[in-house]
Design an enzyme around this catalytic site. Sequence first.
Site, mmCIF file in Angstrom:
data_model
loop_
_atom_site.group_PDB
_atom_site.id
_atom_site.type_symbol
_atom_site.label_atom_id
_atom_site.label_comp_id
_atom_site.label_asym_id
_atom_site.label_seq_id
_atom_site.Cartn_x
_atom_site.Cartn_y
_atom_site.Cartn_z
ATOM 1 N N TYR A 58 -2.077 -9.739 -23.380
ATOM 2 C CA TYR A 58 -0.775 -10.101 -22.827
ATOM 3 C C TYR A 58 0.324 -10.026 -23.870
ATOM 4 O O TYR A 58 1.491 -9.814 -23.543
ATOM 5 C CB TYR A 58 -0.793 -11.470 -22.127
ATOM 6 C CG TYR A 58 -1.276 -12.621 -22.963
ATOM 7 C CD1 TYR A 58 -0.434 -13.240 -23.871
ATOM 8 C CD2 TYR A 58 -2.562 -13.114 -22.828
ATOM 9 C CE1 TYR A 58 -0.860 -14.303 -24.625
ATOM 10 C CE2 TYR A 58 -3.008 -14.174 -23.567
ATOM 11 C CZ TYR A 58 -2.162 -14.769 -24.479
ATOM 12 O OH TYR A 58 -2.590 -15.816 -25.229
ATOM 13 N N LYS A 62 18.363 -11.997 -12.104
ATOM 14 C CA LYS A 62 19.601 -12.181 -12.864
ATOM 15 C C LYS A 62 20.144 -13.578 -12.557
ATOM 16 O O LYS A 62 20.801 -13.777 -11.544
ATOM 17 C CB LYS A 62 20.638 -11.138 -12.458
ATOM 18 C CG LYS A 62 20.372 -9.752 -12.962
ATOM 19 C CD LYS A 62 21.361 -8.737 -12.414
ATOM 20 C CE LYS A 62 22.713 -8.854 -13.023
ATOM 21 N NZ LYS A 62 23.597 -7.717 -12.673
ATOM 22 N N GLU A 104 29.191 -6.875 -17.929
ATOM 23 C CA GLU A 104 27.749 -7.099 -18.046
ATOM 24 C C GLU A 104 27.163 -6.275 -19.187
ATOM 25 O O GLU A 104 26.337 -6.766 -19.952
ATOM 26 C CB GLU A 104 27.043 -6.733 -16.740
ATOM 27 C CG GLU A 104 27.393 -7.621 -15.576
ATOM 28 C CD GLU A 104 26.714 -7.175 -14.300
ATOM 29 O OE1 GLU A 104 25.871 -7.950 -13.800
ATOM 30 O OE2 GLU A 104 27.006 -6.057 -13.824
#
Length: 121
Positions: free
Chosen positions: A53, A99, A21
Amino acid sequence: MDCIFLEGVTLRGHHGVYSEETRLGQRFVFDVACYLDFATAPDHDDVSDTVNYEAIYAVLERIATGEPVHLIETLAEHIADALFSAFGRVQRIDVTVTKPEAPLPMVAGRVGVRISRQRPA
């Protein structure tokens, strides 16, 4: 309390417990909500009465694509801390980290964490 949010922001990072990962990286999906009072913003039609934002996204991107961490819980906490530091008007922050490609034997579904933090006193 009013809320500015970004949902479904997909960024590539190198976070995770497994060496693959951190070496290869993967996609993470982020939802961020910043709570503050921007009731006067419509009166003045001025971004200085709220939080931009685009600026929230810049902080999110910096943390999400930056220094790898093992846990997405840690990643979410770092994002919340950085947003509190960057925006003094924000009183509460919710961060969700998902994920999509978690190394699990699942055919479909999502894994992730969601935190909600109040501005430290």
